[in-house]
Design a protein around this motif. Sequence first.
Motif, PDB file in Angstrom:
ATOM      1  N   UNK A   1       0.433  -1.073  -0.033  1.00  0.00           N
ATOM      2  CA  UNK A   1       0.085  -0.293   0.067  1.00  0.00           C
ATOM      3  C   UNK A   1       1.453   1.812  -0.330  1.00  0.00           C
ATOM      4  N   UNK A   2       0.463   2.114  -1.124  1.00  0.00           N
ATOM      5  CA  UNK A   2       0.792   3.477  -0.637  1.00  0.00           C
ATOM      6  C   UNK A   2       0.641   4.603  -0.200  1.00  0.00           C
ATOM      7  N   UNK A   3      -1.109   4.503  -0.107  1.00  0.00           N
ATOM      8  CA  UNK A   3      -2.357   5.483   0.153  1.00  0.00           C
ATOM      9  C   UNK A   3      -2.815   5.177   1.163  1.00  0.00           C
ATOM     10  N   UNK A   4      -3.916   5.984   1.769  1.00  0.00           N
ATOM     11  CA  UNK A   4      -4.672   5.816   3.105  1.00  0.00           C
ATOM     12  C   UNK A   4      -5.262   6.520   1.781  1.00  0.00           C
ATOM     13  N   UNK A   5      -6.843   5.252   1.764  1.00  0.00           N
ATOM     14  CA  UNK A   5      -7.897   5.732   1.063  1.00  0.00           C
ATOM     15  C   UNK A   5      -9.486   5.980   1.882  1.00  0.00           C
ATOM     16  N   UNK A   6      -9.443   7.531   1.881  1.00  0.00           N
ATOM     17  CA  UNK A   6     -10.720   7.964   2.403  1.00  0.00           C
ATOM     18  C   UNK A   6     -11.902   7.121   1.921  1.00  0.00           C
ATOM     19  N   UNK A   7     -13.435   6.864   2.716  1.00  0.00           N
ATOM     20  CA  UNK A   7     -14.055   6.018   2.528  1.00  0.00           C
ATOM     21  C   UNK A   7     -15.902   6.511   2.997  1.00  0.00           C
ATOM     22  N   UNK A   8     -15.147   6.830   4.537  1.00  0.00           N
ATOM     23  CA  UNK A   8     -16.916   7.256   4.991  1.00  0.00           C
ATOM     24  C   UNK A   8     -16.278   8.714   5.418  1.00  0.00           C
ATOM     25  N   UNK A   9     -16.906   9.192   5.744  1.00  0.00           N
ATOM     26  CA  UNK A   9     -16.219  10.618   6.668  1.00  0.00           C
ATOM     27  C   UNK A   9     -17.870  10.867   7.329  1.00  0.00           C
ATOM     28  N   UNK A  10     -17.906  11.928   9.045  1.00  0.00           N
ATOM     29  CA  UNK A  10     -18.527  12.205   9.556  1.00  0.00           C
ATOM     30  C   UNK A  10     -19.058  13.529   9.020  1.00  0.00           C
ATOM     31  N   UNK A  11     -20.174  13.373   8.214  1.00  0.00           N
ATOM     32  CA  UNK A  11     -20.610  14.438   7.411  1.00  0.00           C
ATOM     33  C   UNK A  11     -21.099  16.089   8.713  1.00  0.00           C
ATOM     34  N   UNK A  12     -20.964  15.722   9.605  1.00  0.00           N
ATOM     35  CA  UNK A  12     -21.712  16.306  10.781  1.00  0.00           C
ATOM     36  C   UNK A  12     -20.354  17.080  10.907  1.00  0.00           C
ATOM     37  N   UNK A  13     -19.707  16.374  11.292  1.00  0.00           N
ATOM     38  CA  UNK A  13     -19.006  17.174  11.781  1.00  0.00           C
ATOM     39  C   UNK A  13     -17.411  17.914  10.535  1.00  0.00           C
ATOM     40  N   UNK A  14     -17.539  17.577   9.693  1.00  0.00           N
ATOM     41  CA  UNK A  14     -17.182  18.308   8.595  1.00  0.00           C
ATOM     42  C   UNK A  14     -18.140  19.623   8.433  1.00  0.00           C
ATOM     43  N   UNK A  15     -19.142  19.554   8.302  1.00  0.00           N
ATOM     44  CA  UNK A  15     -20.220  21.121   8.052  1.00  0.00           C
ATOM     45  C   UNK A  15     -20.640  22.034  10.122  1.00  0.00           C
ATOM     46  N   UNK A  16     -19.536  20.924  10.224  1.00  0.00           N
ATOM     47  CA  UNK A  16     -19.251  22.122  11.343  1.00  0.00           C
ATOM     48  C   UNK A  16     -18.143  22.902  11.467  1.00  0.00           C
ATOM     49  N   UNK A  17     -16.717  21.451  11.007  1.00  0.00           N
ATOM     50  CA  UNK A  17     -15.622  22.744  10.206  1.00  0.00           C
ATOM     51  C   UNK A  17     -16.072  23.532   9.844  1.00  0.00           C
ATOM     52  N   UNK A  18     -16.903  23.537   8.592  1.00  0.00           N
ATOM     53  CA  UNK A  18     -17.071  24.910   7.819  1.00  0.00           C
ATOM     54  C   UNK A  18     -17.483  25.794   8.053  1.00  0.00           C
ATOM     55  N   UNK A  19     -18.604  25.415   9.244  1.00  0.00           N
ATOM     56  CA  UNK A  19     -19.509  26.976   9.702  1.00  0.00           C
ATOM     57  C   UNK A  19     -18.518  27.504  10.533  1.00  0.00           C
ATOM     58  N   UNK A  20     -17.292  25.881  11.413  1.00  0.00           N
ATOM     59  CA  UNK A  20     -16.165  27.424  12.341  1.00  0.00           C
ATOM     60  C   UNK A  20     -15.391  28.486  12.204  1.00  0.00           C
ATOM     61  N   UNK A  21     -15.311  28.412  10.435  1.00  0.00           N
ATOM     62  CA  UNK A  21     -14.199  29.036   9.393  1.00  0.00           C
ATOM     63  C   UNK A  21     -15.559  30.657   8.944  1.00  0.00           C
ATOM     64  N   UNK A  22     -16.464  30.006   8.918  1.00  0.00           N
ATOM     65  CA  UNK A  22     -17.824  30.882   8.521  1.00  0.00           C
ATOM     66  C   UNK A  22     -18.259  32.018   9.508  1.00  0.00           C
ATOM     67  N   UNK A  23     -17.763  31.864  10.618  1.00  0.00           N
ATOM     68  CA  UNK A  23     -18.810  32.406  11.554  1.00  0.00           C
ATOM     69  C   UNK A  23     -17.967  33.153  11.937  1.00  0.00           C
TER      70      UNK A  23
END
Length: 311
Positions: free
Chosen positions: A289-311
């Motif tokens: 293996x030469x890469x860690x491939x992202x297969x699923x994310x926490x959508x709510x936590x991602x959105x909260x990260x975005x909200x944090x920088x836009x607030x």
Amino acid sequence: MTVRMIIDTDTAQDDAFALLIGLRDPRAQLEAVTINYGNVAFDQMVENALYTIEVAGRGGEVPVYEGARLPLLAPVDDSSYVHGADGFGGAGFPRAQQRPEPENAVTALLRLVAGNPGQFTIIAQAPLTNLALAAAADRRFAGNVKELVIMGGTNNAAGNITAAAEANFWHDPEAAAIVLRAGFRTTLVPWDLVMRQGVFGPDKLQRIESLDTPASRFFVRANRGTLAYNKKAHGMDGSTHPDSIAVAIAVEPRIVTKASDYYVDVETARGIATGYCLVDSVRRSGREPNARVIEEIDEDLFFQTMIGVLS
């Protein structure tokens, strides 16, 4: 911990929103922005990065370096039909006061990483030409990067340019192949993931608009082109945020809920499968293996990260 970060970008809509995370999230320490051939006309992408830095209230604080204006071998193309000629769907933002640095992006990457071995996370959200050139110029470069997070390719799925290829890998498949074989500690955020997860639908977009801050107003205005294109091309009532996910997982690793280590490579031969991203999920290649491939994310936590920088 603060993540020391370089973002390599072809600045259009979501590339700019990803920059906002690097510029405004308290866990990120963005120290350089490098521009690579990709989404729209090169000089426009430079202007978009400079303007985004000013929107974030960081004008003059984060240097912008101009890099590769052409792919290594592939025909020159762009994605202006998606993003509009200005990369922001015709938003018409003013010219920034900050200007790009005289040093070339590849030279800057080599200098910063050599001077800080094991310290920098690089977010690659463009074709990989700058990074391929840096890896070829200094064989120690890849090993001295703490982590390389690539938004590109697919996990054996349909692309957004052809049935085989995602845009960043298709625009410069030779560069993608060089980078994937160079020995970076690589995390891959594939296109098919972001079509399934992390989409901002009407409710999320309304919440962003209701913030009514300079950053959120910039987001709403710049995002209109993406919304219009997604509606027309995909029948989607919302906006996709692949580049923002790539930066967000660097500052908030808990966003990743499922990932696997695979051997990943790219088809460089000219033909129907140019730019195809092979993820050896059945482990038949015999390659490590030469890469860690992202297969699923926490959508709510991602959105909260975005909200944090836009607030």
